[in-house]
Design an enzyme around this catalytic site. Structure first.
Site, PDB file in Angstrom:
ATOM      1  N   ASP A   1       0.494  -1.250   0.040  1.00  0.00           N
ATOM      2  CA  ASP A   1       0.070  -0.342  -0.111  1.00  0.00           C
ATOM      3  C   ASP A   1       1.236   1.469   0.126  1.00  0.00           C
ATOM      4  O   ASP A   1       1.651   1.427   0.291  1.00  0.00           O
ATOM      5  CB  ASP A   1      -0.997  -0.015   0.897  1.00  0.00           C
ATOM      6  CG  ASP A   1      -2.090  -0.888   1.107  1.00  0.00           C
ATOM      7  OD1 ASP A   1      -2.228  -2.131   0.189  1.00  0.00           O
ATOM      8  OD2 ASP A   1      -3.070  -1.342   2.539  1.00  0.00           O
ATOM      9  N   MET A   2       0.355   2.416  -0.662  1.00  0.00           N
ATOM     10  CA  MET A   2       0.934   3.836   0.073  1.00  0.00           C
ATOM     11  C   MET A   2       0.295   4.787   0.784  1.00  0.00           C
ATOM     12  O   MET A   2      -0.938   4.899   1.034  1.00  0.00           O
ATOM     13  CB  MET A   2       0.662   4.415  -1.889  1.00  0.00           C
ATOM     14  CG  MET A   2       2.046   5.572  -1.849  1.00  0.00           C
ATOM     15  SD  MET A   2       3.647   5.134  -1.354  1.00  0.00           S
ATOM     16  CE  MET A   2       4.391   4.445  -2.611  1.00  0.00           C
TER      17      MET A   2
ATOM     18  N   GLN B   1      -0.113   6.693  -6.038  1.00  0.00           N
ATOM     19  CA  GLN B   1      -1.341   7.556  -6.494  1.00  0.00           C
ATOM     20  C   GLN B   1      -1.421   8.968  -6.664  1.00  0.00           C
ATOM     21  O   GLN B   1      -0.583   9.669  -6.878  1.00  0.00           O
ATOM     22  CB  GLN B   1      -1.335   8.669  -4.756  1.00  0.00           C
ATOM     23  CG  GLN B   1      -1.431   7.705  -3.451  1.00  0.00           C
ATOM     24  CD  GLN B   1      -0.521   7.664  -2.207  1.00  0.00           C
ATOM     25  OE1 GLN B   1       0.646   8.856  -2.229  1.00  0.00           O
ATOM     26  NE2 GLN B   1      -0.979   7.277  -0.967  1.00  0.00           N
TER      27      GLN B   1
ATOM     28  N   ARG C   1      -0.505  -0.708  -8.742  1.00  0.00           N
ATOM     29  CA  ARG C   1      -1.857  -0.403  -8.330  1.00  0.00           C
ATOM     30  C   ARG C   1      -2.212   1.505  -8.115  1.00  0.00           C
ATOM     31  O   ARG C   1      -1.192   1.712  -7.383  1.00  0.00           O
ATOM     32  CB  ARG C   1      -2.566  -1.125  -6.939  1.00  0.00           C
ATOM     33  CG  ARG C   1      -4.004  -0.474  -6.402  1.00  0.00           C
ATOM     34  CD  ARG C   1      -3.960  -0.682  -5.364  1.00  0.00           C
ATOM     35  NE  ARG C   1      -3.630  -1.708  -4.574  1.00  0.00           N
ATOM     36  CZ  ARG C   1      -3.546  -1.600  -2.661  1.00  0.00           C
ATOM     37  NH1 ARG C   1      -2.877  -0.654  -2.703  1.00  0.00           N
ATOM     38  NH2 ARG C   1      -2.991  -2.940  -2.618  1.00  0.00           N
TER      39      ARG C   1
ATOM     40  N   LYS D   1      -6.899   7.214  -6.425  1.00  0.00           N
ATOM     41  CA  LYS D   1      -6.625   8.934  -6.442  1.00  0.00           C
ATOM     42  C   LYS D   1      -5.954   9.518  -5.636  1.00  0.00           C
ATOM     43  O   LYS D   1      -4.903  10.557  -5.748  1.00  0.00           O
ATOM     44  CB  LYS D   1      -8.027   8.762  -6.425  1.00  0.00           C
ATOM     45  CG  LYS D   1      -9.222   8.938  -7.846  1.00  0.00           C
ATOM     46  CD  LYS D   1      -9.987   9.199  -7.817  1.00  0.00           C
ATOM     47  CE  LYS D   1     -11.076   9.187  -8.465  1.00  0.00           C
ATOM     48  NZ  LYS D   1     -12.288   9.859  -9.010  1.00  0.00           N
ATOM     49  N   GLY D   2      -5.860   8.242  -3.904  1.00  0.00           N
ATOM     50  CA  GLY D   2      -4.749   8.958  -3.147  1.00  0.00           C
ATOM     51  C   GLY D   2      -5.983   9.145  -1.918  1.00  0.00           C
ATOM     52  O   GLY D   2      -7.014   9.659  -2.196  1.00  0.00           O
TER      53      GLY D   2
END
Ligand code: FDA
Length: 303
Positions: free
Chosen positions: A130-131, A159, A180, A183-184
């Site tokens: 994940d970010m 993102q 992946r 949008k963020g």
């Protein structure tokens, strides 16, 4: 404004205690979270697999404050991977590096992520990273680069709202790391990210072309019907085989759209969170859609 307040509240330990004890909050959160245990998450996975949807399991937790917690978080993923294999499920996993100790030391997070990546590789499952907020972007990408040297089954989230993302996507395409695209979901300053939703949507649209052109396995993670339509068109124009990319959505969000994407014969993976640390995840989901907050408040008022 409301969004910023909710995202700020997501970091408050006092609110966390109050909200997670509140039975109504727990009921509303249940829409987005599979349950408190791995068994709950696996039951949901089985059901989604039967409906033609793959799953990414997310053991909830972030910003762990001790080495013991970081090791426990990694251990939870090892058990999840074993169960995915034993039960023959169509699922992989998604991790936050701060759950694995990134705040304590990048070396600890990398060590734990490597243990998880090794088991994921054995299971033939992708480890999705994940970010988190922009404070972690560099460290996350460095860890992914290091993991990629030993494990080809590691992917990462980018993102669209960050100005730096086109350059990051180019690097990840060069490294051949699956991306992946989202949008963020965090609160970011205007120096680093587009403040207006319209600009974020446009940035996302522009990223689809380089994503489908040069990424080994694009993961288009959004519930935005316009962007999903555009992604299908870009994929078709560039001659991408439908098995070489996937759409991703969140458990409990836009079930109508989820069913439609599957009906049309595209791959779809649902992000399925589980565990007791659901508060920050829940607050980000409220921040994305004021109607969720309205629903939550009207339920509270009805008591
Ligand atoms: P947008 O916000 O424009 O929503 C489009 C439509 O979807 C809305 O009109 C509404 O109908 C519906 N919708 C969206 N969110 C909803 C909600 N919470 N409740 C009800 N309806 C909703 N972010 C991040 O920063 N790091 C990460 O690692 C990830 N990982 C991730 C994985 C996956 C699989 C997904 C789908 C998303 C993420 N995200 C994320 C979250 C992402 O950044 C973003 O906040 C949400 O996906 C919402 O944006 P949309 O693209 O759906 O568009």
């Amino acid at each position: 404004m409301l969004k910023a307040t909710l995202l700020k509240a997501a970091g408050s330990p006092t609110l966390q205690r109050q909200v997670t004890r509140n039975p109504l909050a727990r009921r509303v959160a249940a829409r987005f979270i599979a349950g408190a245990t791995l068994d709950h998450a696996l039951a949901v996975t089985r059901e989604l697999n039967a409906r033609g949807m793959a799953v990414a399991l997310d053991h909830l937790g972030e910003n762990t404050e001790s080495e013991a917690q970081a090791r426990e978080a990694a251990a939870a993923y090892l058990v999840a991977l074993d169960r995915i294999t034993e039960d023959g499920l169509d699922a992989n996993i998604s991790v936050k590096l701060t759950a694995l100790g990134l705040d304590l030391s990048p070396a600890l997070a990398l060590e734990e992520a490597s243990r998880v990546a090794a088991r994921a590789k054995e299971a033939g499952a992708m480890l999705g990273v994940d970010m988190e907020s922009s404070a972690y972007t560099d460290r996350t990408l460095q860890a992914v680069r290091a993991l990629k040297d030993s494990y080809d089954t590691v992917g990462v989230c980018l993102q669209a709202y960050l100005y730096r993302t086109p350059a990051d996507l180019e690097r990840l395409n060069r490294w051949q790391v699956p991306v992946r695209l989202v949008k963020g979901a965090y609160m970011e300053p205007p120096e680093l990210a587009y403040p207006a939703k319209r600009d974020v949507d446009r940035a996302y649209a522009r990223l689809l072309e380089p994503l489908f052109k040069a990424n080994p396995y694009p993961m288009v993670a959004t519930h935005d019907p316009d962007l999903i339509r555009l992604a299908k068109a870009v994929a078709a124009r560039l001659g991408r085989d439908r098995g070489s990319f996937e759409f991703q959505m969140l458990y409990g969000v836009r079930r109508d759209l989820q069913a439609q994407v599957v009906r049309e014969g595209y791959r779809l993976r649902l992000y399925v969170p589980y565990g007791s640390q659901w508060y920050p995840y829940f607050m980000r989901r409220l921040a994305e859609r004021p109607a969720n907050l309205y629903f939550f408040l009207t339920q509270l008022a009805r008591r």
